[in-house]
Design an enzyme around this catalytic site. Structure first.
Site, PDB file in Angstrom:
ATOM      1  N   HIS A 163      -5.660   2.337   3.272  1.00  0.00           N
ATOM      2  CA  HIS A 163      -5.399   0.892   3.338  1.00  0.00           C
ATOM      3  C   HIS A 163      -4.133   0.612   4.145  1.00  0.00           C
ATOM      4  CE1 HIS A 163      -7.729   0.360  -0.715  1.00  0.00           C
ATOM      5  NE2 HIS A 163      -8.499   0.751   0.274  1.00  0.00           N
TER       6      HIS A 163
ATOM      7  N   HIS B 208      -9.939  -0.482  -8.223  1.00  0.00           N
ATOM      8  CA  HIS B 208      -8.880   0.420  -8.704  1.00  0.00           C
ATOM      9  C   HIS B 208      -8.371  -0.009 -10.077  1.00  0.00           C
ATOM     10  CE1 HIS B 208      -7.765   1.653  -4.309  1.00  0.00           C
ATOM     11  NE2 HIS B 208      -8.909   2.145  -4.717  1.00  0.00           N
TER      12      HIS B 208
ATOM     13  N   GLU C  48       0.815  -1.217   0.000  1.00  0.00           N
ATOM     14  CA  GLU C  48       0.000   0.000   0.000  1.00  0.00           C
ATOM     15  C   GLU C  48       0.851   1.269   0.000  1.00  0.00           C
ATOM     16  OE1 GLU C  48      -3.011  -0.281  -0.597  1.00  0.00           O
ATOM     17  OE2 GLU C  48      -3.674  -2.240   0.100  1.00  0.00           O
TER      18      GLU C  48
ATOM     19  N   GLU D 180      -5.202   4.549  -0.875  1.00  0.00           N
ATOM     20  CA  GLU D 180      -4.147   3.584  -0.533  1.00  0.00           C
ATOM     21  C   GLU D 180      -3.559   3.902   0.840  1.00  0.00           C
ATOM     22  OE1 GLU D 180      -4.269   1.182  -2.339  1.00  0.00           O
ATOM     23  OE2 GLU D 180      -4.297   1.620  -4.470  1.00  0.00           O
TER      24      GLU D 180
ATOM     25  N   GLU E  46      -8.800  -3.408  -4.696  1.00  0.00           N
ATOM     26  CA  GLU E  46      -7.813  -3.529  -5.772  1.00  0.00           C
ATOM     27  C   GLU E  46      -8.512  -3.804  -7.098  1.00  0.00           C
ATOM     28  OE1 GLU E  46      -5.120  -2.583  -4.730  1.00  0.00           O
ATOM     29  OE2 GLU E  46      -4.879  -3.251  -2.671  1.00  0.00           O
TER      30      GLU E  46
ATOM     31  N   GLU F 186      -2.048  -3.005  -9.198  1.00  0.00           N
ATOM     32  CA  GLU F 186      -3.317  -3.390  -8.564  1.00  0.00           C
ATOM     33  C   GLU F 186      -3.527  -4.897  -8.630  1.00  0.00           C
ATOM     34  OE1 GLU F 186      -5.254  -1.443  -6.820  1.00  0.00           O
ATOM     35  OE2 GLU F 186      -4.152   0.394  -7.257  1.00  0.00           O
TER      36      GLU F 186
HETATM   37 FE   FE2 Z   1      -5.250  -0.247  -4.793  1.00  0.00          FE
END
Ligand code: FE2
Lengths: 189, 91
Positions: A67, A168, A35, A64, A165, A135
């Site tokens: 995350h 994204h 991340e 991110e 992910e 990703e």
């Molecule tokens: Fe991501």
């Protein structure tokens, strides 16, 4: 600038004292596809990408960081009460020698994070394809992490992160499509 | 006496797991050598999540309820990719 909200993006509950899992989770903290790498990669690429894509990179890089904070919470919960003996058994003896139970930006093998993990090529297509790959690699890492735990609470948070992910990757793929489209032609839905 | 290597094509032409019709799981049978030292993993799996197929997300797709979306990590059923732990070597 950023505004900080003092809560996690998604709740993190760790139901099992499995210190070894902390060592594996660190991969998503300071690993090549983790991340931190994701956040810094996108945040930096923003400056040399067509205007239409800047906002996407800002949004995703910001997420991110959220995350990163979730992973940190998991690792912290798993290590904060661990004895030196438990850390050694979990393969974190070397980590303890260097950091006590402080978190550190390193991968599961203990290799410190490096900017060499991320690229900014200045070519929008090259950069976005790198982002899509990043990703998918993060998605795969989450799959292997999910496979390695039997803690359903931890698994729940990891599944959420894995799904992000997927989303994204989709948005970066759409960004490529936007760049492939005709110059100033406006897309009307 | 191995005859013909078992390929994913032989298992299923699309490599799609017949047990799970809408599954994102794909599988293949890795090559097995006659002198491999360890018991073989006969079938390996990987995941093909929905973003590989969606292209540009079309407008006005159905949405999850907000509590569902917060739980699943996406507003869009079309992008929802449930994942459950897999054993290496699988079944
Ligand atoms: Fe991501």
């Amino acid at each position: 600038m950023w505004i900080y909200e003092k809560k996690l993006q998604y709740p993190v509950r760790v139901g099992k004292c499995d210190v070894r899992m902390a060592k594996y989770l660190i991969e998503q903290y300071g690993g090549a596809d983790g991340e931190l790498a994701a956040a810094l990669r996108y945040m930096n690429q923003r400056y040399s990408i067509p205007d239409k894509i800047i906002g996407l990179l800002t949004d995703i890089s910001t997420e991110e960081l959220a995350h990163l904070e979730m992973i940190a919470t998991m690792v912290y919960k798993l290590t904060k009460d661990a004895t030196v003996e438990q850390l050694k058994e979990a393969g974190l003896g070397a980590h303890y020698a260097n950091h006590d139970s402080a978190l550190y930006y390193e991968n599961a093998g203990g290799v410190p994070w490096t900017a060499a993990y991320i690229q900014a090529k200045g070519d929008p297509i090259a950069d976005l394809y790198e982002d899509i790959a990043a990703e998918e690699k993060a998605r795969a890492t989450y799959q292997w992490l999910i496979n390695m735990t039997d803690d359903v609470d931890l698994m729940d948070s990891l599944k959420f992160l894995r799904e992000r992910e997927v989303v994204h990757s989709q948005r970066f793929r759409e960004a490529v499509e936007i760049l492939k489209e005709d110059r100033e032609y406006k897309r009307v839905f | 006496m191995s005859t013909q290597p078992l390929t994913s094509q032989a298992l299923n032409p699309q490599g799609i797991n017949p047990q799970l019709p809408n599954s994102e799981e794909r599988f293949y049978a890795p090559f097995r050598g006659p002198f491999d030292p360890c018991p073989p993993i006969l079938c390996k799996t990987y995941v093909v999540p929905p973003q590989l197929f969606l292209g540009f997300q079309p407008p006005n797709l159905p949405q999850f309820s907000l509590p569902e979306a917060l739980r699943f990590g996406t507003l869009w059923p079309a992008l929802f990719s449930p994942y459950s732990p897999q054993n290496r070597g699988g079944n």
